[in-house]
Design a protein around this motif. Structure first.
Motif, short mmCIF file in Angstrom:
data_model
loop_
_atom_site.label_atom_id
_atom_site.label_comp_id
_atom_site.label_asym_id
_atom_site.label_seq_id
_atom_site.Cartn_x
_atom_site.Cartn_y
_atom_site.Cartn_z
N LYS A 46 0.95 -1.29 0.38
CA LYS A 46 -0.01 0.06 -0.22
C LYS A 46 0.52 1.23 0.09
O LYS A 46 2.13 1.42 0.91
CB LYS A 46 -1.14 -0.48 1.26
CG LYS A 46 -1.61 -1.47 1.54
CD LYS A 46 -2.69 -0.47 2.23
CE LYS A 46 -3.79 -2.59 2.09
NZ LYS A 46 -4.82 -2.66 3.46
N PRO A 47 0.36 2.19 -1.15
CA PRO A 47 1.32 3.60 -0.57
C PRO A 47 1.53 3.86 0.42
O PRO A 47 0.40 4.25 1.23
CB PRO A 47 0.95 4.13 -2.18
CG PRO A 47 -0.47 3.71 -2.16
CD PRO A 47 -0.74 2.56 -1.96
N ILE A 48 2.23 5.10 0.48
CA ILE A 48 2.29 6.20 1.53
C ILE A 48 3.24 7.09 1.09
O ILE A 48 4.25 6.93 1.37
CB ILE A 48 2.74 5.42 2.97
CG1 ILE A 48 4.11 5.00 3.18
CG2 ILE A 48 1.59 4.06 3.36
CD1 ILE A 48 4.83 4.43 4.30
N THR A 49 3.00 8.20 2.11
CA THR A 49 3.80 10.31 1.82
C THR A 49 4.32 9.86 3.30
O THR A 49 3.60 9.70 4.26
CB THR A 49 3.17 10.35 1.45
OG1 THR A 49 2.14 10.06 0.18
CG2 THR A 49 3.69 11.69 1.16
N ILE A 50 5.70 10.11 3.47
CA ILE A 50 6.07 10.65 4.42
C ILE A 50 6.98 11.77 4.35
O ILE A 50 7.79 11.99 3.27
CB ILE A 50 7.42 9.01 5.02
CG1 ILE A 50 7.30 8.08 5.22
CG2 ILE A 50 8.15 9.67 5.59
CD1 ILE A 50 7.85 6.77 5.54
N LEU A 51 6.51 12.48 5.21
CA LEU A 51 7.35 14.03 5.30
C LEU A 51 7.86 13.56 6.91
O LEU A 51 7.68 13.06 7.92
CB LEU A 51 6.37 14.67 6.07
CG LEU A 51 4.99 15.11 4.62
CD1 LEU A 51 3.88 16.14 5.88
CD2 LEU A 51 5.78 15.76 3.64
N GLU A 52 9.49 14.17 6.65
CA GLU A 52 10.59 14.55 7.54
C GLU A 52 11.81 14.81 7.29
O GLU A 52 11.74 15.22 6.43
CB GLU A 52 11.07 13.08 7.94
CG GLU A 52 11.99 12.66 6.48
CD GLU A 52 12.85 11.42 6.72
OE1 GLU A 52 12.78 10.70 7.53
OE2 GLU A 52 13.72 10.64 6.07
N GLY A 53 11.95 15.15 8.77
CA GLY A 53 13.44 16.86 8.26
C GLY A 53 12.65 18.56 9.19
O GLY A 53 13.41 18.97 9.06
N TYR A 54 11.66 17.75 9.66
CA TYR A 54 10.91 18.98 10.41
C TYR A 54 12.27 19.44 11.94
O TYR A 54 12.58 18.29 12.96
CB TYR A 54 9.30 19.03 11.41
CG TYR A 54 9.35 20.73 11.48
CD1 TYR A 54 9.10 21.36 10.69
CD2 TYR A 54 8.69 20.36 12.91
CE1 TYR A 54 8.39 22.54 11.39
CE2 TYR A 54 8.50 21.53 13.53
CZ TYR A 54 7.66 22.70 12.73
OH TYR A 54 7.59 23.79 13.28
N THR A 55 12.75 20.44 12.04
CA THR A 55 13.25 20.42 13.07
C THR A 55 12.59 21.73 13.33
O THR A 55 13.49 22.32 15.16
CB THR A 55 14.49 21.03 12.49
OG1 THR A 55 14.53 22.68 12.00
CG2 THR A 55 15.76 20.73 11.50
N GLY A 56 11.59 22.22 14.30
CA GLY A 56 10.86 22.72 15.37
C GLY A 56 10.68 21.82 16.38
O GLY A 56 10.86 20.36 16.60
#
Length: 109
Positions: A46-56
Motif C-alpha cells: 500500500k502506498p504511503i507518503t512520509i514527511l521528515e526533516g522538521y527541526t522545530g
C-alpha cells in the motif's frame, strides 16, 4: 509567580515583540532553513507518503500532521519525528506546505 514573571527573572534583557526571522508568526509554526523531505514508499503493498526533516518543536509537527490529515480526509500517524500519510498525496501535501511558507523537497520518484 506566573510564567511571564519567571521569564523576566531569567532573561531580564529580553524585549517582548522582537521578530525572529525563522519563525512564521501567522500560523505559530516554527519555520526552518532546511527543507522538509517528502517521500513515497510502499508498505505491505500500500502506498504511503512520509514527511521528515522538521527541526522545530514536536508539538508543532503534530499539529501540522493533524491539519494535513484533516484537509486531505485521509488516515495517518506521527511516529519517530515523521508524519506518515496513507496514500500517495505528495503533490497536494507539497503544495499545502509551500503555501504555508515551508521549503519542501521531493525525494524518490
Amino acid at each position: 509567580m506566573d510564567l511571564p514573571d519567571q521569564l523576566k527573572n531569567l532573561f531580564p534583557d529580553h524585549v517582548e515583540g522582537e521578530n525572529n526571522s525563522n519563525e512564521h508568526k501567522s500560523s505559530g509554526i516554527w519555520m526552518q532553513d532546511d527543507p522538509i523531505l517528502c517521500k513515497y514508499e510502499k508498505r505491505k503493498g500500500k502506498p504511503i507518503t512520509i514527511l521528515e526533516g522538521y527541526t522545530g518543536a514536536t508539538e508543532d509537527f503534530k499539529i501540522l500532521a493533524k491539519e494535513i490529515k484533516t484537509k486531505l480526509s485521509v488516515g495517518g500517524s506521527f511516529k519517530d519525528d515523521k508524519i506518515i500519510i496513507q496514500g500517495d498525496y505528495r503533490d497536494k501535501i507539497m503544495q499545502m506546505l509551500k503555501d504555508k511558507g515551508f521549503n519542501v523537497k521531493r525525494v524518490g520518484g
